[in-house]
Design an enzyme around this catalytic site. Structure first.
Site, short mmCIF file in Angstrom:
data_model
loop_
_atom_site.label_atom_id
_atom_site.label_comp_id
_atom_site.label_asym_id
_atom_site.label_seq_id
_atom_site.Cartn_x
_atom_site.Cartn_y
_atom_site.Cartn_z
N ASP A 1 0.81 -1.19 -0.02
CA ASP A 1 0.15 -0.14 0.04
C ASP A 1 0.87 1.16 0.09
O ASP A 1 1.79 1.56 0.90
CB ASP A 1 -0.93 -0.04 1.04
CG ASP A 1 -1.79 1.13 1.59
OD1 ASP A 1 -2.71 0.98 0.29
OD2 ASP A 1 -1.67 1.98 2.24
N GLU B 1 1.76 0.04 -4.94
CA GLU B 1 1.20 1.52 -5.54
C GLU B 1 2.23 2.42 -5.48
O GLU B 1 2.86 2.77 -4.60
CB GLU B 1 0.09 2.04 -4.52
CG GLU B 1 -1.09 1.02 -4.40
CD GLU B 1 -2.04 1.84 -3.39
OE1 GLU B 1 -3.32 1.94 -3.88
OE2 GLU B 1 -1.84 2.05 -2.22
#
Length: 642
Positions: A329, A360
């Site tokens: 994340d 990400e």
């Protein structure tokens, strides 16, 4: 704490932090170099309001080497719970759970001593990661609750929204024996990996009463979430059931990717900061916390002991839970050196080079890294290890339009000029046109939907202005859905989809239901049965990708672009070294009308006509020209080619 002060703290290099259990003794070791005293508190239960709760006493810990504190207690302490009390030179004191804990009690407030061998499900020693060829890999993202919350899922109520729901092999819709659900459904879909939204313990669901959250609020990084177990009161149960879930997915031939949130903690008042105040979180020069995560506190991955924590945590999950991959994340909040260190540590494990690692490549706000540190974002792909990948928002938004504007169209839903970007997506943006330079196609995760933002179906509904009846399966939007899938599943890279994308999953236009309710987020297994034609199309596309490695870029295959009018796109994935390098021809038609296009020389047969897809060709043999259906992806195979 300044960077200079942080760098001056002693570094502990061994891997025995936390409670290390043995049958005749347990060693408790905590890294707390700025503390002046540490006391170990032990308890019979994870909270004071449980049956049998009792205070088992206190033990002063001894200051040991490299900033650690140590207490060794004789006897079999498995199942005992504990906390640390720390005192600092300024007279302040705090009580904390163990940041290095491997088990915990109810709501994670007390850590637990665990015998990991005793917390193994039957057959755990024989569990193995499935061998999955790179060109076959496709990732399906889900949430433990979403997977089985639907009362029509065929999962017994006691196991719905739990780890154990994944262990049932033959569930069907309302038990009808016809329409598969959950793991039974997944086994035939054609994906190879299941990415699970956070399964470590998070802070915002009260395990005593239940609740719902996506889980991006970490509490105990090395402990499975208690709400997903059938018994959150006894710490060993969640460990055993989490492992049982992973083993069941492995038996089904599926890998397990763990969504990890090491970029921030739920609160600045976390176990790490309680043990070494000022060390674990990034701060601005005025002492205020940075907020690159949007959650108010960013972990300082560039600091030595923070980096070691992240590396050791990933290795722990891979070694003790047999996890097959990690999705990071907000990976851009981590530094390149930390990500490369994690990759190297995973590679050192048996079979570790097969463990996926991607994240990400963006952040949610401004953070502060030392000048020497490089953010692990898209622009750093050439500095990251070649087997660290990133989600490609360029492809995502070109296909369906911006995720930040529901009305904004993309190539499949009203802006065919977005096809220019897709010409670069075909080869996973390796030409640098996106402002980043992947070293190989597998560094690029190609997708159109994930848990964040609108589901693909809701996005298509928003762009079409049909937001009153999200569940209605409009035929023109189903064509757009099929086309979106056909594009990213024929682009080079690593394919990824949100669970239910393949049956037009809707959350009724809610783009961020991270707090629930569970009913809104749950996979609708009745809808999966009703839209079985769409599911079959996805299944066929995935079969095509498995059967034709050149679509993934394997073996140095490159797309040869065909000359077509307007915004039609056509290409032949050419295989170097083959007598006839092009055995496939792929066409994208974003127009609302049929389009006639020329074929490459030779005879061709259909693998996908925009509504049906299969790895084996079907329909008539074609030469010279073909008529492309409106809003479709057509895939052809040269006759006589294998």
């Amino acid at each position: 704490m300044t960077e200079t002060q942080a760098a001056a703290l002693p570094v502990y290099a061994k891997h025995d932090l936390g409670a290390v259990w043995q049958a005749d003794r347990t060693a408790f070791r905590l890294w707390a170099p700025t503390a002046s005293a540490v006391t170990l508190h032990r308890y019979a239960a994870g909270s004071d309001d449980e049956p049998g709760a009792a205070d088992l006493g206190r033990t002063a810990m001894a200051k040991d080497r490299h900033g650690t504190w140590l207490a060794v207690l004789d006897g079999n302490l498995a199942g005992q719970y504990y906390q640390y009390e720390l005192t600092f030179p300024d007279g302040s004191a705090t009580v904390t759970a163990d940041p290095y804990a491997k088990a915990a009690g109810i709501n994670g407030q007390r850590s637990m001593v665990i015998d990991l061998a005793a917390a193994a499900p039957p057959g755990w020693d024989n569990d193995r990661r499935p061998a999955l060829a790179p060109h076959t890999q496709a990732i399906w993202e889900t949430h433990v609750s979403d997977f089985s919350a639907d009362p029509h899922s065929g999962v017994p109520k006691a196991w719905r929204e739990k780890f154990l729901a994944f262990t049932l092999e033959d569930t069907t819709l309302d038990g009808d024996g016809v329409h598969p659900t959950c793991l039974n459904y997944l086994k035939s879909l054609g994906v190879t990996h299941v990415q699970l939204q956070p399964i470590f313990e998070f802070a915002t669901v009260d395990q005593r009463n239940g609740g719902y959250n996506w889980g991006y609020d970490p509490l105990n990084y090395n402990v499975p979430e208690g709400a997903y177990s059938t018994d959150p009161w006894h710490g060993e149960v969640r460990v055993r059931e989490c492992r049982a879930m992973i083993a069941a997915l492995h038996r089904a031939g599926l890998g397990v990717v763990m969504d990890v949130v090491y970029n921030h903690t739920y609160s600045a008042d976390n176990w790490m900061e309680r043990t070494v105040p000022g060390y674990w979180l990034r701060r601005w020069p005025d002492g205020s916390l940075t907020n690159g995560s949007g959650c108010g506190c960013d972990l300082a991955s560039e600091r030595t002991m923070v980096r070691r924590y992240l590396v050791d945590s990933c290795v722990y999950w891979a070694r003790e839970y047999h996890v097959d991959g990690f999705r990071f994340d907000l990976m851009a909040l981590h530094d390149v050196d930390t990500m490369n260190a994690i990759r190297a540590a995973l590679d050192a494990l048996p079979g570790g080079e097969q463990i996926l690692l991607y994240g990400e490549p963006w952040q949610g706000g401004a953070t502060r890294m030392p000048r020497r540190a490089v953010s692990a974002n898209k622009q750093a792909l050439d500095k990251l290890h070649p087997r660290i990948g990133i989600f490609c928002d360029n492809t995502r938004d070109a296909i369906k339009g911006s995720v930040f504007d529901g009305a904004a169209p993309g190539y499949v839903n009203g802006r065919p000029d977005c096809g220019y970007a897709l010409l670069h997506a075909l080869s996973a943006w390796r030409d640098g046109a996106g402002g980043f330079c992947p070293q190989n196609p597998r560094q690029v995760v190609q997708y159109v939907s994930a848990h964040d933002n609108f589901t693909l179906w809701d996005k298509l509904k928003c762009t079409a202005g049909r937001t009153k009846k999200y569940a209605v399966p409009d035929e023109d939007l189903l064509a757009q859905n099929r086309m979106a899938a056909g594009i990213y599943l024929t682009c080079q890279g690593l394919p990824f989809l949100l669970s239910g994308e393949e049956f037009a999953r809707t959350r009724n236009g809610d783009s961020n239901p991270y707090r629930g309710p569970a009913k809104l987020n749950a996979l609708d297994w009745t809808r999966a049965a009703r839209l079985s034609d769409l599911v079959a199309y996805y299944r066929g596309l995935l079969a095509i990708r498995r059967a034709y490695p050149e679509l993934s870029g394997q073996g140095g295959a490159e797309p040869c672009i065909l000359s077509l009018p307007g915004w039609l796109i056509g290409f032949v994935p050419e295989r170097p070294g083959e007598s006839r390098p092009g055995r496939l021809a792929v066409y994208y038609n974003p127009e609302q009308t049929c389009q006639v296009v020329a074929l490459p020389a030779g005879s061709w047969q259909t693998l996908s006509d925009g509504t049906t897809a299969a790895a084996q060709p079907f329909g008539p043999v074609r030469r010279d020209t073909i008529t492309l259906a409106p809003v479709s992806v057509t895939i052809l195979r040269a006759v006589g080619e294998k």
